[in-house]
Design an enzyme around this catalytic site. Structure first.
Site, PDB file in Angstrom:
ATOM      1  N   ASP A 116      18.078  16.859  54.204  1.00  0.00           N
ATOM      2  CA  ASP A 116      17.841  15.846  55.459  1.00  0.00           C
ATOM      3  C   ASP A 116      18.191  16.716  56.494  1.00  0.00           C
ATOM      4  O   ASP A 116      19.409  16.346  56.928  1.00  0.00           O
ATOM      5  CB  ASP A 116      18.413  14.535  55.047  1.00  0.00           C
ATOM      6  CG  ASP A 116      17.788  13.034  55.591  1.00  0.00           C
ATOM      7  OD1 ASP A 116      16.836  13.501  55.324  1.00  0.00           O
ATOM      8  OD2 ASP A 116      19.298  12.815  56.222  1.00  0.00           O
ATOM      9  N   GLU A 124      26.726  18.145  61.068  1.00  0.00           N
ATOM     10  CA  GLU A 124      27.393  19.272  62.112  1.00  0.00           C
ATOM     11  C   GLU A 124      27.766  19.122  63.215  1.00  0.00           C
ATOM     12  O   GLU A 124      29.227  18.892  63.688  1.00  0.00           O
ATOM     13  CB  GLU A 124      26.916  20.099  62.050  1.00  0.00           C
ATOM     14  CG  GLU A 124      26.236  20.585  61.578  1.00  0.00           C
ATOM     15  CD  GLU A 124      26.712  21.402  60.422  1.00  0.00           C
ATOM     16  OE1 GLU A 124      27.900  22.156  61.119  1.00  0.00           O
ATOM     17  OE2 GLU A 124      26.393  21.784  59.289  1.00  0.00           O
TER      18      GLU A 124
END
Length: 187
Positions: A116, A124
Site C-alpha cells: 500500500d 518511511e
C-alpha cells in the site's frame, strides 16, 4: 499612559472577563496536559514523488493527526525542505540525516508487489521522525513495514510509535542524527 502586553493566557482571561461583564457566559479554555510547549514544523518536498504525491501528502497528514510535537508541512515555493521525497524503481527506503531531515524514496518495486502506497509513505516518514524498523511485526505496527505482508494497509502508527516520536521531538534530540540510523534504512 501605561501599555501592557498580553500573553496568550492573559488575552484569554481578558476576553473571558469582557464576556462576563457584557452578560455572556464565561467558560474556561481547554487545557491539554500532554501537549508540548511548541510544535516543531518539519517541511517536505514531494515534487519528485511522481504518481505517489497524494500518498505522501496522506502519510504526512496521518502523522499530523497522530502526534503533537512535530508537524509535517509541504515546503513553500523556494523554501528548502527538511525532507525530500522521491519516486524510483527500487525498494522503499529512507536516508535520515538528522532527526526530522533526510530523503525518502517511494520505491515502485514494493508497489508493484502489492504494498500500500500510503502505508509505505507513512512508514518511511516514520524513519525520518526517528523510528526504526520493527520486523517481524504485526499489521498494527506501522514500523513493521513489509513484514506485515501485502494485505496490510494500516498506515497509522500505534501508541508506542506515537509516544516515541513525541519523545524524539519533545526533548533535546531535535536536530541530532537518529542513533544507529545515519545510514540508509531499506525496508
Amino acid at each position: 499612559m501605561h501599555v501592557r502586553t498580553l500573553t496568550t493566557g492573559g488575552l484569554a482571561a481578558a476576553c473571558l472577563m469582557s464576556m462576563a461583564l457584557a452578560g455572556g457566559q464565561a467558560a474556561a479554555a481547554p487545557h491539554t496536559v500532554n501537549a508540548p510547549a511548541t510544535t516543531r514544523v518539519v517541511t517536505y518536498d514531494a515534487g519528485g514523488s511522481a504518481e505517489f504525491r497524494s500518498a505522501v501528502d496522506r502519510g504526512a497528514a496521518i502523522w499530523n493527526e497522530s502526534v503533537d510535537a512535530v508537524e509535517l508541512r509541504p515546503a513553500s515555493a523556494g523554501q528548502r525542505a527538511n525532507i525530500r521525497v522521491l519516486a524510483d524503481n527500487g525498494w522503499p527506503r529512507a536516508l535520515p540525516t538528522t532527526l526530522g531531515s533526510g530523503t525518502v524514496y517511494i520505491g515502485r518495486q514494493a508497489v508493484d508487489e502489492g504494498y500500500d502506497t500510503v502505508r509505505i509513505s507513512a512508514h518511511e516518514l516514520g524513519h525520518i521522525l526517528g523510528l526504526p524498523d520493527r520486523k517481524p511485526g504485526p499489521c498494527s505496527s506501522l514500523m513493521s513495514g513489509s513484514s506485515a505482508g501485502t494485505a496490510c494497509t494500516n498506515p497509522y502508527p500505534n501508541a508506542a510509535e506515537k509516544a516515541e516520536v513525541e519523545g524524539n521531538f519533545g526533548g533535546a534530540l531535535v536536530g541530532r542524527v537518529p542513533s544507529a540510523r545515519a545510514e540508509v534504512i531499506v525496508d
